[in-house]
Design an enzyme around this catalytic site. Structure first.
Site, PDB file in Angstrom:
ATOM      1  N   GLU A 194       0.874   5.715   0.416  1.00  0.00           N
ATOM      2  CA  GLU A 194       0.222   6.991   0.697  1.00  0.00           C
ATOM      3  C   GLU A 194       0.953   8.047  -0.119  1.00  0.00           C
ATOM      4  O   GLU A 194       2.175   7.950  -0.318  1.00  0.00           O
ATOM      5  CB  GLU A 194       0.271   7.328   2.193  1.00  0.00           C
ATOM      6  CG  GLU A 194      -0.437   6.321   3.088  1.00  0.00           C
ATOM      7  CD  GLU A 194      -1.914   6.124   2.752  1.00  0.00           C
ATOM      8  OE1 GLU A 194      -2.538   7.086   2.245  1.00  0.00           O
ATOM      9  OE2 GLU A 194      -2.425   5.027   2.990  1.00  0.00           O
ATOM     10  N   HIS A 253      -5.925   4.731   6.071  1.00  0.00           N
ATOM     11  CA  HIS A 253      -5.129   5.596   5.200  1.00  0.00           C
ATOM     12  C   HIS A 253      -3.708   5.796   5.706  1.00  0.00           C
ATOM     13  O   HIS A 253      -3.057   6.782   5.362  1.00  0.00           O
ATOM     14  CB  HIS A 253      -5.811   6.945   4.969  1.00  0.00           C
ATOM     15  CG  HIS A 253      -7.154   6.845   4.318  1.00  0.00           C
ATOM     16  ND1 HIS A 253      -7.331   6.307   3.052  1.00  0.00           N
ATOM     17  CD2 HIS A 253      -8.388   7.174   4.758  1.00  0.00           C
ATOM     18  CE1 HIS A 253      -8.615   6.328   2.742  1.00  0.00           C
ATOM     19  NE2 HIS A 253      -9.284   6.840   3.762  1.00  0.00           N
ATOM     20  N   ASP A 278       0.848  -1.189   0.000  1.00  0.00           N
ATOM     21  CA  ASP A 278       0.000   0.000   0.000  1.00  0.00           C
ATOM     22  C   ASP A 278       0.884   1.240   0.000  1.00  0.00           C
ATOM     23  O   ASP A 278       2.015   1.219   0.518  1.00  0.00           O
ATOM     24  CB  ASP A 278      -0.923   0.023   1.223  1.00  0.00           C
ATOM     25  CG  ASP A 278      -1.917   1.177   1.152  1.00  0.00           C
ATOM     26  OD1 ASP A 278      -2.810   1.125   0.290  1.00  0.00           O
ATOM     27  OD2 ASP A 278      -1.793   2.139   1.941  1.00  0.00           O
ATOM     28  N   ASP A 285      -3.256  -0.320   6.431  1.00  0.00           N
ATOM     29  CA  ASP A 285      -3.994  -0.825   5.274  1.00  0.00           C
ATOM     30  C   ASP A 285      -3.440  -2.160   4.790  1.00  0.00           C
ATOM     31  O   ASP A 285      -4.193  -3.048   4.372  1.00  0.00           O
ATOM     32  CB  ASP A 285      -3.963   0.200   4.137  1.00  0.00           C
ATOM     33  CG  ASP A 285      -4.871   1.398   4.403  1.00  0.00           C
ATOM     34  OD1 ASP A 285      -5.616   1.374   5.401  1.00  0.00           O
ATOM     35  OD2 ASP A 285      -4.824   2.366   3.617  1.00  0.00           O
TER      36      ASP A 285
END
Length: 328
Positions: free
Chosen positions: A129, A281, A127, A286
């Site tokens: 960000e 988030h 994942d 995540d």
């Protein structure tokens, strides 16, 4: 905004499944966390919960751009069965050449038909960000990953200094002061560290890696490809990419309910009654949630490891799709 350069990556963060993170520390002699078990073929499988009670001594080691890790005794894994003891190996130039010299044809088809698929393929959930939604103009500010086979040092996480202001901290909680620290690498410094981590999780030289992300095809994978390109790195030829969002939509459509569950990661966590470790988030939180959701989806849809490979994408597949969308 932080624009000062970093001359050397001195530390990075590795998180083990117990939820504790350390900069430049490695865990020795620990029991690999137990993860859910899905089928490598069409046979049924059982599941087990994540073991968060591992206790052992922590040993300080010098940290360079290599991520060290190993698999210990036989444990249950996503690949449907036992993972044998494997000594971590870094894929060398000879192994990469063997991958590149394989016969032409559909890579996914050839790999899916391989009888030794479970011993060739490593599944890593990931994942990202970012500073925003634009796949070219915005930058990655956090990356996390987890090898679903479990084991020592199976989970990776680091913040990334984007070199540009972070204006969307309200979404993920990552502020400029958090990434403007000397131990936080820039993307060009983080990529070789991440490559070493992925290589250290491969089961054998010449093996393959499947990177899984939720909404990966239209978001995570595009960011990753663009950042690799910007920093003059190539995606390794033995990587495949799997977007779990279409899988989730397919599974939720089959749910016998008046109102169908949504396919977002948080909604899936609620549907499966999973407890999130950390805030939504944030990349590691995540990843830990998706690791559980992904395995439940494959069980619900009765998908084998070969089925997943056939639904995966190569880097060239993704680049072609990105070019097509750009023209549209």
């Amino acid at each position: 905004m932080c624009i000062s350069s970093i001359s050397q990556v001195s530390r990075f963060r590795i998180n083990l499944l117990g939820g504790t993170s350390f900069h430049g520390w490695f865990k020795n002699n620990s029991t690999p966390p137990k993860l859910l078990d899905i089928r490598a073929s069409s046979s049924s499988s059982s599941s087990s919960s994540v073991n968060n009670n591992s206790k052992s001594r922590w040993v300080r080691r010098n940290v360079s751009t290599t991520t060290q890790g190993s698999r210990s005794n036989t444990k249950s894994s996503i690949l449907g069965g036992a993972v044998p003891p494997v000594t971590t190996r870094i894929v060398d130039a000879e192994s990469t050449t063997k991958i590149q010299q394989q016969p032409f044809g559909n890579l996914q088809q050839r790999l899916a038909e391989n009888k030794d698929l479970s011993s060739l393929l490593t599944v890593i959930v990931s994942d990202l960000e970012t500073t925003g939604l634009h796949r070219v103009k915005e930058r990655i500010i956090e990356i996390a990953a987890q090898d679903l086979a479990g084991g020592e040092n199976s989970t990776f996480q680091t913040l990334v200094n984007p070199g540009v202001p972070i204006l969307n901290a309200s979404i993920h909680g990552i502020r400029n002061d958090m990434v403007c620290r000397p131990e936080v690498p820039r993307m060009e410094e983080m990529i070789p560290i991440f490559l070493r981590y992925v290589q250290s999780r491969q089961k054998k030289p010449g093996g393959y890696v499947m990177i899984v992300a939720h909404n990966g095809k239209t978001f995570d994978f595009q960011f990753l490809i663009n950042e690799f390109n910007r920093c003059s790195y190539e995606i390794p030829p033995n990587w495949l990419f799997f977007d779990s969002l279409p899988l989730a939509r397919e599974s939720m459509k089959s749910v016998d309910a008046t109102v169908k569950p949504k396919a977002s990661l948080s909604a899936l966590g609620d549907y499966y009654n999973l407890v999130r470790d950390g805030e939504a988030h944030r990349a590691l939180s995540d990843v830990l949630l998706l690791s559980q959701v992904f395995q439940r989806l494959t069980i619900d849809l009765k998908l084998s490891l070969s089925d997943l490979v056939l639904r995966s994408h190569t880097t060239s597949d993704l680049i072609a799709a990105m070019a097509k969308n750009k023209k549209a």
